[in-house]
Design a protein around this motif. Sequence first.
Motif, short mmCIF file in Angstrom:
data_model
loop_
_atom_site.label_atom_id
_atom_site.label_comp_id
_atom_site.label_asym_id
_atom_site.label_seq_id
_atom_site.Cartn_x
_atom_site.Cartn_y
_atom_site.Cartn_z
N LEU A 162 0.81 -1.21 0.00
CA LEU A 162 0.00 0.00 0.00
C LEU A 162 0.86 1.27 0.00
O LEU A 162 2.00 1.26 0.46
CB LEU A 162 -0.92 0.02 1.22
N ARG A 163 0.25 2.34 -0.47
CA ARG A 163 0.76 3.69 -0.29
C ARG A 163 -0.41 4.51 0.24
O ARG A 163 -1.39 4.71 -0.48
CB ARG A 163 1.31 4.28 -1.59
N VAL A 164 -0.30 4.95 1.48
CA VAL A 164 -1.43 5.61 2.13
C VAL A 164 -1.00 6.94 2.75
O VAL A 164 0.18 7.17 3.04
CB VAL A 164 -2.06 4.72 3.22
N ARG A 165 -2.00 7.82 2.93
CA ARG A 165 -1.82 9.07 3.66
C ARG A 165 -2.96 9.20 4.66
O ARG A 165 -4.09 8.77 4.38
CB ARG A 165 -1.84 10.28 2.72
N PHE A 166 -2.66 9.78 5.82
CA PHE A 166 -3.69 10.03 6.82
C PHE A 166 -4.10 11.50 6.78
O PHE A 166 -3.29 12.38 6.50
CB PHE A 166 -3.18 9.67 8.22
N LYS A 167 -5.37 11.75 7.08
CA LYS A 167 -5.91 13.10 7.07
C LYS A 167 -6.57 13.41 8.40
O LYS A 167 -7.46 12.68 8.84
CB LYS A 167 -6.94 13.26 5.94
N LEU A 168 -6.10 14.46 9.05
CA LEU A 168 -6.67 14.93 10.31
C LEU A 168 -7.07 16.38 10.11
O LEU A 168 -6.24 17.27 10.08
CB LEU A 168 -5.66 14.81 11.45
N GLY A 169 -8.39 16.63 9.95
CA GLY A 169 -8.85 17.97 9.61
C GLY A 169 -8.36 18.34 8.22
O GLY A 169 -8.61 17.64 7.24
N LYS A 170 -7.61 19.43 8.12
CA LYS A 170 -7.03 19.85 6.85
C LYS A 170 -5.58 19.40 6.69
O LYS A 170 -4.95 19.70 5.68
CB LYS A 170 -7.12 21.37 6.71
N ILE A 171 -5.06 18.70 7.68
CA ILE A 171 -3.67 18.25 7.66
C ILE A 171 -3.58 16.86 7.04
O ILE A 171 -4.33 15.95 7.42
CB ILE A 171 -3.08 18.24 9.08
N ARG A 175 3.18 10.38 2.44
CA ARG A 175 2.78 9.03 2.01
C ARG A 175 3.69 7.98 2.65
O ARG A 175 4.92 8.12 2.64
CB ARG A 175 2.84 8.93 0.49
N ILE A 176 3.10 6.94 3.23
CA ILE A 176 3.86 5.84 3.82
C ILE A 176 3.49 4.55 3.09
O ILE A 176 2.52 4.51 2.32
CB ILE A 176 3.61 5.70 5.33
N LYS A 177 4.27 3.50 3.33
CA LYS A 177 4.14 2.27 2.55
C LYS A 177 3.95 1.04 3.45
O LYS A 177 4.87 0.22 3.59
CB LYS A 177 5.36 2.07 1.65
N PRO A 178 2.80 0.90 4.07
CA PRO A 178 2.57 -0.30 4.89
C PRO A 178 2.38 -1.54 4.03
O PRO A 178 2.04 -1.46 2.84
CB PRO A 178 1.29 0.04 5.65
N ARG A 179 2.62 -2.69 4.65
CA ARG A 179 2.41 -3.98 3.98
C ARG A 179 1.51 -4.85 4.86
O ARG A 179 1.64 -4.84 6.08
CB ARG A 179 3.74 -4.69 3.73
N VAL A 180 0.64 -5.59 4.22
CA VAL A 180 -0.33 -6.44 4.93
C VAL A 180 -0.18 -7.86 4.41
O VAL A 180 -0.08 -8.09 3.19
CB VAL A 180 -1.78 -5.94 4.73
#
Length: 211
Positions: A162-171, A175-180
């Motif tokens: 994966l390549r994911v980003r987290f969103k908190l409000g407008k922040i 991008r990070i690269k977790p693996r499952v």
Amino acid sequence: MPPKQHSYLRPSRSGGCGCGCGFCLLKLIFNIILTVVITIGLLALLFWLIFPPNLVKFHVTDTELTQFNFTATNTLSYNLTIRNPNCRIGIYYDRIEVQALYGGQRLASDYLTPFYQGHKNTTTLSAAFQGQQLVVLGTSEQSDFNSEKATGVYDIDMKLYLRVRFKLGKIKTLRIKPRVKCGLKVPLSLSASATATFQTEKCNIDWRIFR
């Protein structure tokens, strides 16, 4: 009375930079980079303390294996459930690569459509692997395959890159690269000897930030 003597200082050719302009510039660049790295690290640590990433849950809810051998096309369909239980943070899944593996070797791979997952949301992704990948089994793996073929239930691993980003409000985070990784026991649907039902082990998540 003799005239007064005046002394004059010749301006330095270095333009007032006593330590050398090149060295000063490198030092400034180093300090800026160091400050940025420390700031990003502190923000990442703060974010991890606020939102432990292990709260996100991955679970394979159903699979169907209609054909499985190494001389023809393998067909494996699946439903993957992703749960975001947090009430304040959303997740951007910018890239989702799914692989099916047998005996540690890749059978097939697929790319799913990127999406945004909102707060306290459960998303189900449905797709199928169709294709053939050359798999060479050793003596031990061949023995395991023959045993599983007799029972009609196969141990298949599913991995997500994966390549994911987290969103908190407008922040939004970087991008990070977790693996499952999910371990599956999948019965062959067309096998008369398969009496077991589909089983899945707990999906393990590697939230390593840098790779």
